[in-house]
Design a protein around this motif. Structure first.
Motif, mmCIF file in Angstrom:
data_model
loop_
_atom_site.group_PDB
_atom_site.id
_atom_site.type_symbol
_atom_site.label_atom_id
_atom_site.label_comp_id
_atom_site.label_asym_id
_atom_site.label_seq_id
_atom_site.Cartn_x
_atom_site.Cartn_y
_atom_site.Cartn_z
ATOM 1 N N VAL A 119 -17.706 8.297 15.156
ATOM 2 C CA VAL A 119 -19.145 8.349 15.373
ATOM 3 C C VAL A 119 -19.747 9.247 14.294
ATOM 4 O O VAL A 119 -19.301 10.372 14.106
ATOM 5 C CB VAL A 119 -19.472 8.912 16.775
ATOM 6 N N GLY A 121 -23.311 10.937 12.871
ATOM 7 C CA GLY A 121 -24.717 11.216 13.120
ATOM 8 C C GLY A 121 -25.499 11.155 11.814
ATOM 9 O O GLY A 121 -25.063 11.706 10.802
ATOM 10 N N TRP A 126 -27.228 6.602 14.978
ATOM 11 C CA TRP A 126 -25.791 6.818 15.105
ATOM 12 C C TRP A 126 -25.041 5.689 14.421
ATOM 13 O O TRP A 126 -25.455 4.528 14.496
ATOM 14 C CB TRP A 126 -25.384 6.878 16.579
ATOM 15 N N TYR A 128 -21.324 3.770 14.351
ATOM 16 C CA TYR A 128 -20.072 3.622 15.110
ATOM 17 C C TYR A 128 -19.089 2.778 14.309
ATOM 18 O O TYR A 128 -19.460 1.746 13.748
ATOM 19 C CB TYR A 128 -20.349 2.952 16.464
ATOM 20 N N LEU A 181 -15.977 12.682 15.645
ATOM 21 C CA LEU A 181 -17.374 12.873 15.249
ATOM 22 C C LEU A 181 -17.533 13.574 13.911
ATOM 23 O O LEU A 181 -16.814 14.516 13.597
ATOM 24 C CB LEU A 181 -18.075 13.739 16.298
ATOM 25 N N HIS A 188 -25.725 17.082 14.331
ATOM 26 C CA HIS A 188 -26.215 16.357 15.498
ATOM 27 C C HIS A 188 -25.245 16.654 16.646
ATOM 28 O O HIS A 188 -24.233 17.324 16.441
ATOM 29 C CB HIS A 188 -26.253 14.852 15.235
ATOM 30 N N TRP A 190 -23.412 14.620 20.120
ATOM 31 C CA TRP A 190 -23.267 13.377 20.898
ATOM 32 C C TRP A 190 -23.052 13.751 22.355
ATOM 33 O O TRP A 190 -22.008 14.283 22.713
ATOM 34 C CB TRP A 190 -22.075 12.592 20.344
ATOM 35 N N CYS A 223 -29.109 12.621 21.381
ATOM 36 C CA CYS A 223 -28.689 13.655 20.439
ATOM 37 C C CYS A 223 -29.086 15.002 21.031
ATOM 38 O O CYS A 223 -30.207 15.169 21.496
ATOM 39 C CB CYS A 223 -29.353 13.455 19.081
ATOM 40 N N ILE A 236 -28.583 7.589 22.759
ATOM 41 C CA ILE A 236 -27.219 7.054 22.741
ATOM 42 C C ILE A 236 -27.127 6.086 23.915
ATOM 43 O O ILE A 236 -27.503 6.447 25.035
ATOM 44 C CB ILE A 236 -26.188 8.190 22.930
#
Ligand code: CUA
Length: 364
Positions: A119, A121, A126, A128, A181, A188, A190, A223, A236
């Motif tokens: 993931v 930021g 976002w 993925y 992440l 950021h 998550w 976020c 999200i």
């Protein structure tokens, strides 16, 4: 309490369950239930201590309210009291620390995951990317899709609003999902309250966390680290599917990616590149630069009168690839493929330059 309010914000939205909730989310993972249980344990211990300490104090004030002028007791030490106020807090701290440590260790145990998803930021969306399993190679961006005007002009004001994204993160139920992440620009975070997950995404670092959602459904987060102008517009959305539905989704994604893949041998015409670039721009650039390229008034110089000045082509390509230090312009070299970069450069030079007036769009 703050976590609980955030949870209530996520739930109290049109389309979501109406709850008057100030508490934490019960959630759909073992970790979120552990956190809930810890929260109750700590709250109970705190209430008992509060009642014990303040009860004695208020009782003394009340019981001895007419004892003005009495002489205070004068004793130097009392072994019993000293042992009690050392041992009792020690036991309380251990009683809190043991289960809390157990949960923290479990939260950090990202080993033997069934599926790993990277993931990233970005300001403000976002990214993925599925790193293993049947979906390996699937990657997409997840950007706010609810029109901003609809959010800002909502009635009644102050009501929580359900923000949608163009692409949900989709995961199978009852599988250990490891989330790795990072961030491309600023920090950021998550956060999905229903999973008991909140992890910072830090540029230049990899941090991981995990969840195992037990119930199919749509789970929402936001976020959770102030990351600039549109921090509030980085929702999200995680869609948890039963395994057969997830397999079908993976198949669809692969078909979609194959259909959109650029043939490396294709000869692109200028018109095709411009058309493709318009889509790339809409998906990646428009949030900051706006459709007309002028961006937020005052923050996107230079303008030549009413016209956007792009500078030499080489410099523009460099800016798109590497970003512009000291500004919010992020590096897109890792996000866009070569065709997309060529397309978006062609589009912007076509749309904002003198191309429409019969001049060479590459010369400004
Ligand atoms: Cu990203 Cu706040």
């Amino acid at each position: 309490l703050i976590g609980g309010v955030a949870g209530a914000q996520v739930q109290n939205m049109p389309g979501g369950p109406k709850v008057n909730q100030l508490n934490l989310h019960e959630g759909v993972t073992a970790i979120s239930r552990d956190i809930m249980w810890l929260h109750w344990l700590l709250l109970t211990i705190c209430i008992v201590i509060f009642i014990g300490v303040f009860g004695v104090m208020f009782y003394s004030i009340w019981a001895h309210r007419k004892s003005r002028g009495h002489k205070a007791a004068t004793f130097h030490e009392h072994l019993g009291v000293e042992v009690a106020w050392t041992v009792i807090p020690f036991i309380i701290v251990i009683a809190m620390a043991l289960p809390a440590t157990k949960t923290v260790v479990a939260m950090k145990d990202t080993s033997s995951a069934d599926l790993t998803i990277k993931v990233t930021g970005y300001q403000w969306k976002w990214g993925y990317e599925y790193l293993d399993g049947s979906a390996a190679g699937v990657k997409f961006l997840s950007t706010l899709s609810t029109p901003r005007a609809q959010i800002e002009n909502r009635e009644p004001k102050g009501e929580f609003y359900l923000m949608e994204v163009d692409n949900h993160l989709v995961v199978p139920a009852n599988k250990k999902i490891r989330i790795v992440l990072t961030a491309a620009d600023v920090i950021h975070s998550w956060m999905v309250p229903d999973f008991g997950v909140k992890q910072d995404a830090i540029p230049g670092f990899l941090r991981d966390t995990w969840f195992n959602a037990e119930k199919p459904g749509i789970y929402r987060g936001q976020c959770a680290e102030l990351c600039g102008k549109d921090h509030a517009f980085m929702p999200i959305v995680v869609e948890v599917l039963a395994q057969p539905d997830y397999d079908k989704w993976v198949e669809d994604q692969k078909k979609k990616m194959a259909a959109n893949a650029d043939d490396p041998n294709k000869e692109w015409t200028e018109a095709e590149l411009v058309a493709r670039g318009e889509k790339v721009f809409a998906a990646n650039c428009v949030a900051c630069h706006q459709a007309n390229g002028k961006g937020i008034p005052g923050s996107f110089p230079p303008l030549d009168g009413d016209k956007v000045v792009l500078g030499p082509k080489g410099e523009q390509i460099n800016t798109v690839l590497k970003g512009k230090p000291g500004t919010a312009m992020a590096a897109f070299g890792g996000q866009l493929n070569d065709v997309e970069i060529a397309a978006v450069i062609s589009y912007t030079r076509h749309a904002w330059s003198n191309a429409g007036k019969g001049q060479d769009p590459t010369v400004l």
